[in-house]
Design an enzyme around this catalytic site. Structure first.
Site, mmCIF file in Angstrom:
data_model
loop_
_atom_site.group_PDB
_atom_site.id
_atom_site.type_symbol
_atom_site.label_atom_id
_atom_site.label_comp_id
_atom_site.label_asym_id
_atom_site.label_seq_id
_atom_site.Cartn_x
_atom_site.Cartn_y
_atom_site.Cartn_z
ATOM 1 N N SER B 88 0.826 -1.211 0.000
ATOM 2 C CA SER B 88 0.000 0.000 0.000
ATOM 3 C C SER B 88 0.861 1.262 0.000
ATOM 4 C CB SER B 88 -0.940 0.017 1.222
ATOM 5 O OG SER B 88 -1.784 -1.109 1.204
ATOM 6 N N ARG B 89 1.965 1.221 -0.713
ATOM 7 C CA ARG B 89 2.950 2.297 -0.652
ATOM 8 C C ARG B 89 2.903 3.244 -1.835
ATOM 9 N NH1 ARG B 89 7.236 1.956 -3.900
ATOM 10 N NH2 ARG B 89 8.523 3.197 -2.497
ATOM 11 N N THR B 91 0.780 5.184 -3.902
ATOM 12 C CA THR B 91 0.279 6.560 -3.939
ATOM 13 C C THR B 91 1.042 7.412 -2.934
ATOM 14 O OG1 THR B 91 -1.904 5.721 -4.521
ATOM 15 C CG2 THR B 91 -1.773 8.020 -3.835
ATOM 16 N N GLY B 289 -2.429 4.663 2.588
ATOM 17 C CA GLY B 289 -2.617 3.531 1.678
ATOM 18 C C GLY B 289 -3.925 2.808 1.964
ATOM 19 N N GLU B 292 -4.646 -2.750 0.400
ATOM 20 C CA GLU B 292 -4.652 -4.060 1.065
ATOM 21 C C GLU B 292 -5.711 -4.162 2.148
ATOM 22 O OE1 GLU B 292 -0.232 -5.567 1.406
ATOM 23 O OE2 GLU B 292 -0.346 -3.391 1.666
#
Lengths: 160, 336, 445
Positions: B88-89, B91, B289, B292
């Site tokens: 989830s990194r 953006t 993020g 996930e």
């Protein structure tokens, strides 16, 4: 074994193709003819990524030997645009975010076209039934169901 | 035949960024002669929509229209380093890198505009449509196309920028576990409603209603895409899929989709969501993020709902009909 | 930031790649074709644990279209380095098996052929001389003294700086258990799952005229893949040029650098483009899964619902090799106590090897099983203490300024707010006490 010449109609054009026996339609389209919109998902007939229309019926091209479509009318996603304009289904999928990675999209659009060409006013149940053989891992299906219902509306309003 | 309904909840956090940091991303921006901005990256779009979201962030900072920003990814010869799309990194890190690059480019853009319009850069603003104009006198303006031409051919300047974001890598104390694992935390709470058929063991998920807090939605439609897709993946993990139906034995591993049960459009619950935005301390525009987390909260919510429905807690997933029937055998079926 | 007017951020702009997707014009790796391209198919272990005594290619070589086979002897540095590049050692997985195989599906030899059919035919004719060994499949069995050992260093677990697991020690759980009015224990188990993206893992390695190799790949991490591939092939980094960025679903399944090194090697050896794309069966059975996790909880809870001690022992089933699991276990340890304020926490998180397909990153890596276990445990606590599931969570919810068990101070907490919003959505009327809570206004201790 010897290659043979098969005649078929592909996206409105009558063509002769030369294939080794038992070549699948999926291989013919993608490797021999360079039409890669029809995808490879499993080659086991279980995901629908390879869906094309044979005489208007959705079928999995990974399971179809080219010999079996001799003389038939084959339509792929490449054949969907009308006079260079997006088909209503394509436009709707795009505008309503019914796509993420895009890999299942060609199959989903083809199966939707088959449905809407036969049944212009499908119920939600009928849409779900039509899509049930096409796998998507990204969207959770609901945006696609909505897109098909919306596509029907758009297609039915043309010419009104 | 008896069917029982139940409700279950789950409240979760999800960290943003590769654990312990050390996962940088870089971006390069340059303008063409006619004011099209190209963002060079080596980041990957998995379908979640990174290419779109990054263009939005860049357009916002530059003050040009979304259509004027091109994303060029991914090519290791032309795009600077990106650690990758996971954890989830994307953006968060790529967004921050792009903001830095866009700010540098914007500064040069405004300097050139200030020369052309003969005001100081502080007196200028962008209108979000490609015009740089004097604050309070909107008719005194220059269009980005003219500005870019001037930059290239009159001033000999490049409207360009470089950006980089990294949370420095840190270590874990092996004795205590002291660590700094993440940049920020997103949160979600899911309420699941299920119906369990005690004759067949089948579970129907009637609804998944969730609240998500993700800092900032750059593109609400793409956020909803993650919510819907993640919810179904979570449901699949809770009830259907496994590569080891007889775990820990390796028997009967699936060889394809026909042996790997997954929910389809016929199994969809009603999915409803609300998205809260409490900007994070360090995300681009406060982003946290999301990709996930959406698959996580449905899983225990469904498991807890099953317990509520039939009075048995099944603590192994997927909670298959087989497991439900076995658990019910070991317990009295509750009165309807 | 919340008061500024934004033009583009916050708007549902149509996807950049959307038109490509709906017209079928988006190009994925498997859509790319080059003249004279070869296909690579892999010979894989049919058994979970064996000594590899020999490989016989003689029948395979007779297949029309067979070009060559690659074994570990062809691989310049036959070791995966994916963890070293993120600072975690040791490296213990081979690109191609040398003397042992440790899971069904482990790559043993690569066959390169003119067509896919001839590659598959040749693979089926390769004869393996395998001496089967006892296998272990259960994580706790793997830690017993009599277990078959998978690793050359003599154990079946990953060593965390001298310890047999990742440890978190915060406060004094034993003291907490003595004070607690309830002790609540249970065990939770997730089983492995597959990412199952619509598009399978794959790449094409193409030698260029200037001696470089272009690798078209659906990896989620281009430079990570480039660096690992160059190290394995012992070539200068600038020799490789990776192109990608359009992935037909990743979910964490395309970060293991599993196809690029061997395909690139084959391209270098044959000086022809080589395509290596997983079949669906390979994607299901041989590519990384989400590893299983077994989690034991023991909580000490006061009768007012406060959890004052939490002891967690977990076992990550890494399968036969590390891939990214040791890293995930640390992430798991940072999250398994949950978004709750608990003064005493003790965690032992193990990374254990078993004879199955390796687990690796998947959407939620390490946190998915943690959230599943701890949120089921929260409900069990609620049941036993006699509180409702909302109450137990509000009572224990963390707030900004709290210290987490790994000693990071909570900031950006919004657990209370999402619970309030969810309760409102479903029409559950919370007591005023919970409605008025906030992540910023600290509760009394």
């Amino acid at each position: 074994m010897q290659a043979k010449i098969i005649n078929l109609t592909l996206n409105g054009k009558n063509i002769d193709v030369m294939v080794s026996p038992m070549t699948t339609l999926q291989v013919l389209l993608r490797e021999n003819l360079g039409y890669t919109a029809t995808k490879i998902g499993c080659r086991q007939g279980s995901c629908g990524s390879c869906t094309v229309l044979i005489n208007g019926e959705p079928m999995m091209s990974c399971l179809l030997p080219v010999e079996d479509v001799a003389g038939q009318d084959v339509v792929t996603l490449e054949g969907l645009m009308v006079d260079g304009e997006l088909h209503a289904i394509q436009e709707t999928f795009f505008e309503t975010f019914a796509i993420q990675c895009g890999y299942c999209t060609p199959g989903m659009i083809m199966v939707s076209k088959a449905l809407l060409d036969k049944n212009p006013y499908p119920s939600r149940e009928e849409v779900i039934n039509a899509l049930a053989g096409n796998y998507c891992r990204c969207t959770g299906y609901e945006p696609i169901i909505q897109a098909v219902i919306e596509s029907a509306k758009r297609m039915n309003s043309v010419g009104n | 035949m008896a069917k029982f309904k139940g409700t279950g909840i789950a409240a979760v956090n999800y960290p943003t960024g590769m654990n312990l940091g050390g996962d940088p991303s870089q971006a390069l921006i340059h303008s063409t002669t006619t004011g099209t901005f190209v963002i060079s990256l080596s980041s990957t779009d998995l379908g979640q929509g990174l290419k779109t979201v990054i263009a939005q962030i860049a357009a916002e900072v530059l003050g040009v229209s979304f259509e004027n920003v091109m994303i060029d990814t991914a090519d290791t010869d032309t795009g600077p380093h990106c650690m990758g799309t996971f954890a989830s990194r994307a953006t968060h890190r790529v967004g921050n890198a792009v903001i830095q690059a866009a700010e540098e480019a914007r500064k040069i853009m405004l300097e050139i505009a200030s020369d052309e319009l003969e005001v100081s850069p502080e007196d200028l603003e962008t209108d979000g449509e490609g015009n740089i104009r004097v604050k309070g006198s909107p008719d005194r303006s220059i269009n980005i196309v003219d500005l870019a031409l001037a930059a290239h051919f009159k001033y000999g300047k490049t409207i360009a920028g470089r950006g980089m974001y990294m949370k420095p890598k840190s270590d874990v104390d092996p004795e205590t576990g002291k660590m700094d694992p993440d940049s920020t935390e997103a949160h979600a709470c899911t309420v699941a409603e299920v119906e369990v058929d005690t004759e067949t063991g089948e579970v129907v998920v009637l609804s998944l209603k969730s609240a998500y807090e993700i800092g900032r939605q750059v593109n609400p439609a793409l956020v909803e895409g993650q919510i819907r897709g993640g919810s179904v993946m979570g449901m699949a993990h809770a009830l259907y899929e496994t590569t080891h139906p007889y775990y820990p034995a390796v028997d009967h591993m699936p060889g394809g989709f026909s042996e790997y049960p997954l929910p389809g459009p016929m199994e969809l619950p009603e999915i409803e969501s609300v998205v809260l935005e409490y900007p994070s301390v360090n995300g681009p525009y406060g982003v946290k993020g999301l990709g996930e987390m959406t698959a996580n909260s449905p899983i225990p919510a469904i498991a807890n709902a099953i317990k509520d429905a039939i009075g048995v807690r099944i603590t192994e997933i997927p909670i298959t009909p087989e497991k439900i029937l076995k658990a019910l055998e070991e317990k009295d079926i509750p009165e309807a | 930031m919340s008061t500024e007017t934004l033009n583009v951020v916050g708007k549902s702009k149509l996807r950049r790649d959307g038109l490509g997707h709906v017209t079928g014009k988006t190009i994925y790796v498997n859509d790319i074709n080059f003249p004279d391209m070869l296909t690579l198919k892999m010979v894989r272990s049919p058994v979970p644990h064996a000594n590899l005594k020999g490989i016989d290619f003689s029948e395979a070589e007779k297949v029309t279209g067979f070009v060559r086979a690659l074994t570990y002897e062809d691989v310049p540095k036959n070791i995966y380095t994916i963890l070293t590049l993120i600072g975690v050692g040791p490296d213990e997985e081979m690109v191609l098996a040398e003397d042992k195989v440790r899971y069904i599906g482990e790559p043993i030899a690569a066959i390169v052929a003119e067509t896919e059919e001839s590659a598959m035919e040749a693979v089926s004719r390769v004869r393996l001389d395998l001496e089967e060994l006892p296998a272990v499949f259960d994580v706790e069995d793997a830690l017993k003294p009599d277990a078959p050992i998978l690793k050359d260093w003599g154990t079946n677990y990953f060593v965390y700086e001298g310890h047999h697991c990742r440890r978190v020690r915060f406060g004094d759980v034993e003291k907490g258990f003595q004070q607690a009015q309830f002790i609540i224990e249970d065990c939770y188990q997730t089983t492995p799952i597959e990412h199952a993206p619509s598009e399978t893992t794959g790449c094409i390695a193409k030698p260029e005229a200037d001696g470089r190799i272009t690798v078209y790949t659906n990896t989620q991490a281009l430079f990570f893949t480039l660096d690992n591939t160059a190290i394995i092939l012992q070539v200068p980094f600038q020799k490789l040029h990776l192109v990608g960025g359009t992935v037909g679903g990743g979910f964490g399944g395309k970060v293991d650098v599993i196809v690029e090194p061997i395909a690139t090697l084959a391209a270098m050896k044959t000086n022809r483009p080589v395509k290596y794309v997983f079949s669906r069966q390979e994607e299901m059975q041989a590519s990384s899964s989400r590893g299983a996790w077994r989690m034991y909880f023991k909580d000490g809870v006061m009768k007012d619902g406060r959890i004052i001690a939490r002891q967690i022992t977990t076992y990550a089933d890494s399968g036969a090799y590390n891939r990214h699991t040791p890293y995930a276990v640390t992430k798991h340890a940072a999250n398994i106590a949950g978004p709750y304020r608990i003064p005493n926490v003790w965690i032992d998180a193990h990374c254990v090897y078993t004879n199955r397909q390796p687990g690796s990153a998947m959407r939620g890596f390490g946190v998915t099983p943690a959230s599943f276990a701890l949120e089921m445990q929260m409900d069990k606590i609620a049941d036993q203490v006699g509180l409702d599931p909302w109450a137990i969570r509000f009572i224990n919810a963390y707030q900004n300024g709290d210290m987490k068990p790994h000693r990071k101070i909570v900031e950006d907490a919004t657990l209370i707010e999402v619970m309030q919003a969810a309760a409102e959505m479903v029409g559950h009327d919370l007591p005023e006490e919970y409605k008025s809570m906030s992540s910023w206004a600290r509760k009394e201790d």
